[in-house]
Design a protein around this motif. Structure first.
Motif, PDB file in Angstrom:
ATOM      1  N   GLY A  53       0.720  -1.119  -0.155  1.00 26.17           N
ATOM      2  CA  GLY A  53       0.053  -0.028   0.013  1.00 26.17           C
ATOM      3  C   GLY A  53       1.029   1.244   0.001  1.00 26.17           C
ATOM      4  O   GLY A  53       0.340   2.111  -0.259  1.00 26.17           O
ATOM      5  N   PHE A  99       0.830   3.563  -3.075  1.00 26.71           N
ATOM      6  CA  PHE A  99      -0.006   4.519  -3.257  1.00 26.71           C
ATOM      7  C   PHE A  99       0.070   5.700  -2.418  1.00 26.71           C
ATOM      8  O   PHE A  99      -0.171   6.914  -2.975  1.00 26.71           O
ATOM      9  CB  PHE A  99      -1.639   3.884  -2.538  1.00 26.71           C
ATOM     10  CG  PHE A  99      -2.335   2.662  -3.474  1.00 26.71           C
ATOM     11  CD1 PHE A  99      -1.515   1.981  -4.684  1.00 26.71           C
ATOM     12  CD2 PHE A  99      -3.538   2.067  -2.899  1.00 26.71           C
ATOM     13  CE1 PHE A  99      -2.051   1.079  -5.302  1.00 26.71           C
ATOM     14  CE2 PHE A  99      -3.806   0.879  -3.604  1.00 26.71           C
ATOM     15  CZ  PHE A  99      -2.893   0.477  -4.809  1.00 26.71           C
ATOM     16  N   GLU A 100       0.608   5.534  -1.244  1.00 27.09           N
ATOM     17  CA  GLU A 100       0.764   6.879  -0.495  1.00 27.09           C
ATOM     18  C   GLU A 100       1.897   7.853  -1.187  1.00 27.09           C
ATOM     19  O   GLU A 100       1.734   8.740  -1.217  1.00 27.09           O
ATOM     20  CB  GLU A 100       1.563   6.503   0.971  1.00 27.09           C
ATOM     21  CG  GLU A 100       0.419   5.684   1.566  1.00 27.09           C
ATOM     22  CD  GLU A 100       0.909   5.008   3.185  1.00 27.09           C
ATOM     23  OE1 GLU A 100       1.996   5.163   3.408  1.00 27.09           O
ATOM     24  OE2 GLU A 100       0.195   4.427   3.792  1.00 27.09           O
ATOM     25  N   ARG A 143      -4.234  -2.994  -9.605  1.00 23.85           N
ATOM     26  CA  ARG A 143      -3.803  -1.746  -8.737  1.00 23.85           C
ATOM     27  C   ARG A 143      -3.591  -0.388  -9.209  1.00 23.85           C
ATOM     28  O   ARG A 143      -3.313   0.627  -8.322  1.00 23.85           O
ATOM     29  CB  ARG A 143      -2.527  -2.361  -8.245  1.00 23.85           C
ATOM     30  CG  ARG A 143      -2.268  -3.874  -7.570  1.00 23.85           C
ATOM     31  CD  ARG A 143      -3.030  -3.932  -6.183  1.00 23.85           C
ATOM     32  NE  ARG A 143      -1.978  -3.407  -5.212  1.00 23.85           N
ATOM     33  CZ  ARG A 143      -2.357  -2.891  -3.874  1.00 23.85           C
ATOM     34  NH1 ARG A 143      -3.505  -3.233  -3.386  1.00 23.85           N
ATOM     35  NH2 ARG A 143      -1.632  -2.453  -3.201  1.00 23.85           N
ATOM     36  N   GLU A 147      -7.151   1.112  -8.495  1.00 22.12           N
ATOM     37  CA  GLU A 147      -7.774   0.951  -6.739  1.00 22.12           C
ATOM     38  C   GLU A 147      -7.919   2.304  -6.236  1.00 22.12           C
ATOM     39  O   GLU A 147      -7.128   3.130  -6.096  1.00 22.12           O
ATOM     40  CB  GLU A 147      -7.117  -0.073  -6.407  1.00 22.12           C
ATOM     41  CG  GLU A 147      -7.926  -0.395  -5.047  1.00 22.12           C
ATOM     42  CD  GLU A 147      -7.006  -1.594  -4.305  1.00 22.12           C
ATOM     43  OE1 GLU A 147      -6.914  -1.563  -2.980  1.00 22.12           O
ATOM     44  OE2 GLU A 147      -5.974  -2.430  -4.965  1.00 22.12           O
ATOM     45  N   GLY A 148      -9.244   2.575  -5.697  1.00 22.89           N
ATOM     46  CA  GLY A 148      -9.198   3.694  -4.697  1.00 22.89           C
ATOM     47  C   GLY A 148      -9.681   5.094  -5.478  1.00 22.89           C
ATOM     48  O   GLY A 148      -9.717   5.880  -4.963  1.00 22.89           O
ATOM     49  N   ASP A 149      -9.903   4.656  -6.983  1.00 21.65           N
ATOM     50  CA  ASP A 149     -10.489   5.947  -7.897  1.00 21.65           C
ATOM     51  C   ASP A 149      -9.367   6.906  -7.749  1.00 21.65           C
ATOM     52  O   ASP A 149      -9.628   8.087  -7.535  1.00 21.65           O
ATOM     53  CB  ASP A 149     -11.640   6.504  -7.492  1.00 21.65           C
ATOM     54  CG  ASP A 149     -12.284   7.414  -8.411  1.00 21.65           C
ATOM     55  OD1 ASP A 149     -11.858   7.222  -9.638  1.00 21.65           O
ATOM     56  OD2 ASP A 149     -13.178   8.223  -8.233  1.00 21.65           O
ATOM     57  N   PRO A 150      -8.161   6.588  -7.927  1.00 20.78           N
ATOM     58  CA  PRO A 150      -7.027   7.661  -8.189  1.00 20.78           C
ATOM     59  C   PRO A 150      -7.089   8.815  -9.238  1.00 20.78           C
ATOM     60  O   PRO A 150      -7.670   8.375 -10.168  1.00 20.78           O
ATOM     61  CB  PRO A 150      -5.750   7.180  -8.198  1.00 20.78           C
ATOM     62  CG  PRO A 150      -5.959   5.747  -8.869  1.00 20.78           C
ATOM     63  CD  PRO A 150      -7.615   5.414  -8.633  1.00 20.78           C
ATOM     64  N   GLU A 196      -2.142  10.565 -10.023  1.00 18.37           N
ATOM     65  CA  GLU A 196      -1.700   9.556  -9.184  1.00 18.37           C
ATOM     66  C   GLU A 196      -1.394   8.040  -9.790  1.00 18.37           C
ATOM     67  O   GLU A 196      -0.521   7.301  -9.171  1.00 18.37           O
ATOM     68  CB  GLU A 196      -2.782   9.294  -7.906  1.00 18.37           C
ATOM     69  CG  GLU A 196      -3.050  10.679  -7.175  1.00 18.37           C
ATOM     70  CD  GLU A 196      -4.267  10.424  -6.212  1.00 18.37           C
ATOM     71  OE1 GLU A 196      -4.166  10.918  -5.100  1.00 18.37           O
ATOM     72  OE2 GLU A 196      -5.199   9.486  -6.422  1.00 18.37           O
TER      73      GLU A 196
END
Length: 234
Positions: free
Chosen positions: A104, A107-108, A182, A185-188, A192
């Motif tokens: 993860g 993503f950060e 990936r 994922e998370g609607d970036p 991003e």
């Protein structure tokens, strides 16, 4: 004894002696030439000949020199860039990218890249891409894992191996993020998503470079041969 520029009857070379430890003569190349100097001279010759059959003869000579048995540093030298090198780069990219696909933290870092901008420019992301480019070049040509000869650069500037490692690792990173779900994922945001690719690309490029050069020179057809000799009469 007077030095002469006339060819020596026994050697066919111009007369005159540098003496032991003397300076190199620019007109005749390095004082202590090695096989790399020979290959460089043959490469330069292949670019100057006009006829297709002459160029092919030069390439055959280069191939013959490359197949000569070598020991020590010569055995570590890499001159050819083949399809097998591309496959080795792919394997190395996959091995180094896999651990990051489940992290993860990618993503950060990507969100941090996207959020840090100057005048709308994601400076950290741009700096990260520059780091990948420089680190890959350093790994291939300056880390001294192998002695790599640059031949037939793209547009006369970009080494084929360098471009191959970067493109294979970038493509591998993008596709693996996409196939593993990936990338979105998370609607970036779009920036991003680029950041996620860039983070994984850093590891993949390093793996691709190591996968290419550590096994040594690969067998197969040199991709540098396909240099679009437009205008040659073959």
């Amino acid at each position: 004894m007077v030095d002469s520029d006339e060819p020596d009857a026994a050697t066919g070379r111009a007369g005159g002696s540098d003496g032991a430890g003397g300076a190199a003569d620019p007109a005749h190349g390095p004082e202590n030439p090695d096989i790399n100097d020979l290959l460089a001279t043959l490469d330069a010759l292949s670019d100057t000949v006009d006829e297709g059959h002459e160029r092919e003869k030069v390439r055959q000579t280069i191939s013959l020199v490359e197949r000569m048995p070598g020991t020590g540093a010569l055995a570590q030298r890499i001159t050819k860039y083949t399809s097998r090198d591309l496959a080795e780069s792919f394997v190395g990219a996959v091995l180094f990218a896999l651990p990051l696909l489940v992290e993860g933290g990618v993503f950060e870092i990507a969100a941090w890249f996207a959020a840090t901008t100057v005048a709308g420019v994601p400076v950290l992301l741009v700096g990260h891409v520059g780091f990948v480019l420089l680190a890959t070049a350093g790994l291939l040509y300056f880390a001294d894992f192998r002695q790599i000869t640059i031949r037939h650069p793209i547009l006369g500037v970009i080494p084929r191996r360098y471009a191959g490692v970067l493109l294979v690792s970038l493509t591998t990173s993008s596709l693996m993020l996409l196939f593993w779900g990936r990338l979105h994922e998370g609607d970036p945001t779009a920036l991003e998503r680029l950041g996620r690719i860039a983070v994984v690309w850093a590891a993949a490029a390093f793996g691709a470079g190591l996968g290419d050069i550590l096994p040594g020179e690969s067998q197969g057809e040199d991709l540098g041969k396909f240099d679009l000799d437009i205008g040659d009469d073959d």
